[in-house]
Design an enzyme around this catalytic site. Sequence first.
Site, PDB file in Angstrom:
ATOM      1  N   SER A  13      -0.755  -2.673   8.409  1.00 48.28           N
ATOM      2  CA  SER A  13      -1.199  -0.930   9.121  1.00 48.28           C
ATOM      3  C   SER A  13      -1.853  -0.269   7.404  1.00 48.28           C
ATOM      4  O   SER A  13      -2.686   0.093   7.324  1.00 48.28           O
ATOM      5  CB  SER A  13      -0.107  -0.263   8.404  1.00 48.28           C
ATOM      6  OG  SER A  13       0.925  -0.152   7.013  1.00 48.28           O
ATOM      7  N   ASN A  14      -1.831  -1.079   6.204  1.00 49.83           N
ATOM      8  CA  ASN A  14      -2.580  -0.964   5.331  1.00 49.83           C
ATOM      9  C   ASN A  14      -4.162  -1.138   5.941  1.00 49.83           C
ATOM     10  O   ASN A  14      -5.463  -0.705   4.952  1.00 49.83           O
ATOM     11  CB  ASN A  14      -2.385  -1.126   4.153  1.00 49.83           C
ATOM     12  CG  ASN A  14      -1.792  -0.200   3.435  1.00 49.83           C
ATOM     13  OD1 ASN A  14      -1.975   0.972   2.901  1.00 49.83           O
ATOM     14  ND2 ASN A  14       0.213  -0.664   3.640  1.00 49.83           N
ATOM     15  N   ARG A  65       2.755 -23.990  -5.040  1.00 48.44           N
ATOM     16  CA  ARG A  65       1.709 -22.589  -5.057  1.00 48.44           C
ATOM     17  C   ARG A  65       1.128 -23.484  -5.809  1.00 48.44           C
ATOM     18  O   ARG A  65      -0.049 -22.392  -5.421  1.00 48.44           O
ATOM     19  CB  ARG A  65       2.587 -21.706  -6.219  1.00 48.44           C
ATOM     20  CG  ARG A  65       2.191 -20.711  -6.483  1.00 48.44           C
ATOM     21  CD  ARG A  65       2.934 -19.593  -7.124  1.00 48.44           C
ATOM     22  NE  ARG A  65       5.052 -19.726  -7.055  1.00 48.44           N
ATOM     23  CZ  ARG A  65       5.096 -18.643  -5.830  1.00 48.44           C
ATOM     24  NH1 ARG A  65       4.581 -18.056  -5.282  1.00 48.44           N
ATOM     25  NH2 ARG A  65       6.662 -18.790  -5.895  1.00 48.44           N
ATOM     26  N   MET A  90       2.805 -11.231   1.254  1.00 50.90           N
ATOM     27  CA  MET A  90       3.844 -11.534   0.302  1.00 50.90           C
ATOM     28  C   MET A  90       3.995 -13.360  -0.361  1.00 50.90           C
ATOM     29  O   MET A  90       5.424 -13.833   0.241  1.00 50.90           O
ATOM     30  CB  MET A  90       4.445 -11.305   1.396  1.00 50.90           C
ATOM     31  CG  MET A  90       4.775 -10.023   2.617  1.00 50.90           C
ATOM     32  SD  MET A  90       5.163  -8.430   0.858  1.00 50.90           S
ATOM     33  CE  MET A  90       6.652  -9.164   0.986  1.00 50.90           C
ATOM     34  N   LEU A  93       1.127 -14.943  -6.594  1.00 52.18           N
ATOM     35  CA  LEU A  93       0.301 -15.247  -7.288  1.00 52.18           C
ATOM     36  C   LEU A  93       0.158 -16.681  -8.428  1.00 52.18           C
ATOM     37  O   LEU A  93       1.323 -15.835  -9.203  1.00 52.18           O
ATOM     38  CB  LEU A  93      -0.828 -14.474  -7.948  1.00 52.18           C
ATOM     39  CG  LEU A  93      -0.424 -14.399  -5.333  1.00 52.18           C
ATOM     40  CD1 LEU A  93      -2.056 -13.300  -5.378  1.00 52.18           C
ATOM     41  CD2 LEU A  93      -1.641 -15.128  -5.042  1.00 52.18           C
ATOM     42  N   HIS A 109       1.630  -1.295  -3.840  1.00 51.92           N
ATOM     43  CA  HIS A 109       3.465  -1.286  -4.270  1.00 51.92           C
ATOM     44  C   HIS A 109       4.163   0.061  -3.409  1.00 51.92           C
ATOM     45  O   HIS A 109       3.639   0.765  -4.106  1.00 51.92           O
ATOM     46  CB  HIS A 109       3.460  -1.751  -5.202  1.00 51.92           C
ATOM     47  CG  HIS A 109       4.896  -2.025  -6.006  1.00 51.92           C
ATOM     48  ND1 HIS A 109       5.581  -3.028  -5.636  1.00 51.92           N
ATOM     49  CD2 HIS A 109       5.672  -1.222  -6.008  1.00 51.92           C
ATOM     50  CE1 HIS A 109       6.735  -3.336  -5.530  1.00 51.92           C
ATOM     51  NE2 HIS A 109       7.041  -2.068  -6.223  1.00 51.92           N
ATOM     52  N   ASP A 145       3.926  -7.128 -10.054  1.00 51.02           N
ATOM     53  CA  ASP A 145       3.608  -5.508  -9.341  1.00 51.02           C
ATOM     54  C   ASP A 145       3.677  -4.784 -10.733  1.00 51.02           C
ATOM     55  O   ASP A 145       4.373  -4.096 -10.921  1.00 51.02           O
ATOM     56  CB  ASP A 145       5.240  -4.990  -9.089  1.00 51.02           C
ATOM     57  CG  ASP A 145       5.074  -5.639  -7.628  1.00 51.02           C
ATOM     58  OD1 ASP A 145       4.119  -6.251  -7.019  1.00 51.02           O
ATOM     59  OD2 ASP A 145       6.303  -5.775  -7.277  1.00 51.02           O
ATOM     60  N   GLU A 174       0.580   6.133   1.560  1.00 53.15           N
ATOM     61  CA  GLU A 174      -0.270   4.141   1.052  1.00 53.15           C
ATOM     62  C   GLU A 174      -1.650   4.201   1.823  1.00 53.15           C
ATOM     63  O   GLU A 174      -3.376   3.544   1.570  1.00 53.15           O
ATOM     64  CB  GLU A 174       0.619   3.112   1.531  1.00 53.15           C
ATOM     65  CG  GLU A 174       2.041   3.124   0.547  1.00 53.15           C
ATOM     66  CD  GLU A 174       2.700   1.538   0.793  1.00 53.15           C
ATOM     67  OE1 GLU A 174       2.323   0.790   1.519  1.00 53.15           O
ATOM     68  OE2 GLU A 174       3.352   2.065   1.173  1.00 53.15           O
TER      69      GLU A 174
HETATM   70  C1  GRF Z   1       2.962  -1.723   2.550  1.00 56.29           C
HETATM   71  O1  GRF Z   1       4.141  -1.579   1.544  1.00 56.29           O
HETATM   72  C2  GRF Z   1       2.989  -1.906   0.718  1.00 56.29           C
HETATM   73  O2  GRF Z   1       2.806  -1.480   0.005  1.00 56.29           O
HETATM   74  C3  GRF Z   1       3.496  -3.729   0.878  1.00 56.29           C
HETATM   75  O3  GRF Z   1       3.357  -4.224   1.788  1.00 56.29           O
HETATM   76  C4  GRF Z   1       3.664  -3.102   3.094  1.00 56.29           C
HETATM   77  C5  GRF Z   1       2.811  -4.041   3.988  1.00 56.29           C
HETATM   78  O4  GRF Z   1       2.123  -3.169   4.774  1.00 56.29           O
HETATM   79  N1  GRF Z   1       2.763  -4.011  -0.419  1.00 56.29           N
HETATM   80  P1  GRF Z   1       1.523  -2.966   5.671  1.00 56.29           P
HETATM   81  O5  GRF Z   1       1.440  -4.931   6.354  1.00 56.29           O
HETATM   82  O6  GRF Z   1       0.188  -2.870   5.055  1.00 56.29           O
HETATM   83  O7  GRF Z   1       1.762  -2.526   7.234  1.00 56.29           O
END
Ligand code: GRF
Length: 215
Positions: A13-14, A65, A90, A93, A109, A145, A174
């Site tokens: 979604s971001n 990794r 997710m 790194l 975050h 983070d 966000e």
């Molecule tokens: C978001 O809440 C972001 O802050 C975190 O992971 C989530 C990703 O959501 N790092 P999306 O995949 O962007 O919907």
Amino acid sequence: MKNIVILISGRGSNLEALIAARQAGHLPVNIAAVISNRAAAPGLETAARAGIATQCIDHQTFAGREAFDAALADCIDGFHPDLVVLAGFMRILSDGFVRHYSGRLINIHPSLLPSFAGLHTHRRALEEGVRIHGCTVHFVTPALDHGPVIIQAAVPVLDDDCEETLAARVLEQEHQIYPLAVRWFAEDRLRLENGRVRLNAELLANSALVSPLLR
Ligand code: GRF
């Protein structure tokens, strides 16, 4: 125009917010590629629909990794990005990877860092009983983070909130602040000074968020 590469693992979604901002003319960048470590990430579909190159590098197919991060960096560097944008990526790194992109790797975050680094931020915010929660865009450093903060948005935590309602309120923010942060980078308005971000811009007067606020 600056090139960016966006890394995702899931929903995206971001990523969608960044694509929408670019399409609306608010984000003067070229999104060169979207890379996921999971083939099933719905965000890959979103990117492809927008005509953006996509790649999947499945971390499960690597011995460790370091090997995964090396392949990922190779793939990213093939697109010559000025900025690498983590949008729900997710994976932890390695230090080498983070150092390679020093000053050109940012993350979003879902908490007001340095509070609630790590996972399950909304649940933990509710458990702690904080009255104000939010999200942070920051440059990435080897500490998880952590790293110089570019922008934060705060939202109230309401008495009847559950994890989902709080997450939704934060996510809405966000989607506002991530495109802004990328735009500031693209416009060369961010400067890193002694581990802190300086913003070259005329700031609007911000009002305080007070929570709870009684009549
Ligand atoms: C978001 O809440 C972001 O802050 C975190 O992971 C989530 C990703 O959501 N790092 P999306 O995949 O962007 O919907």
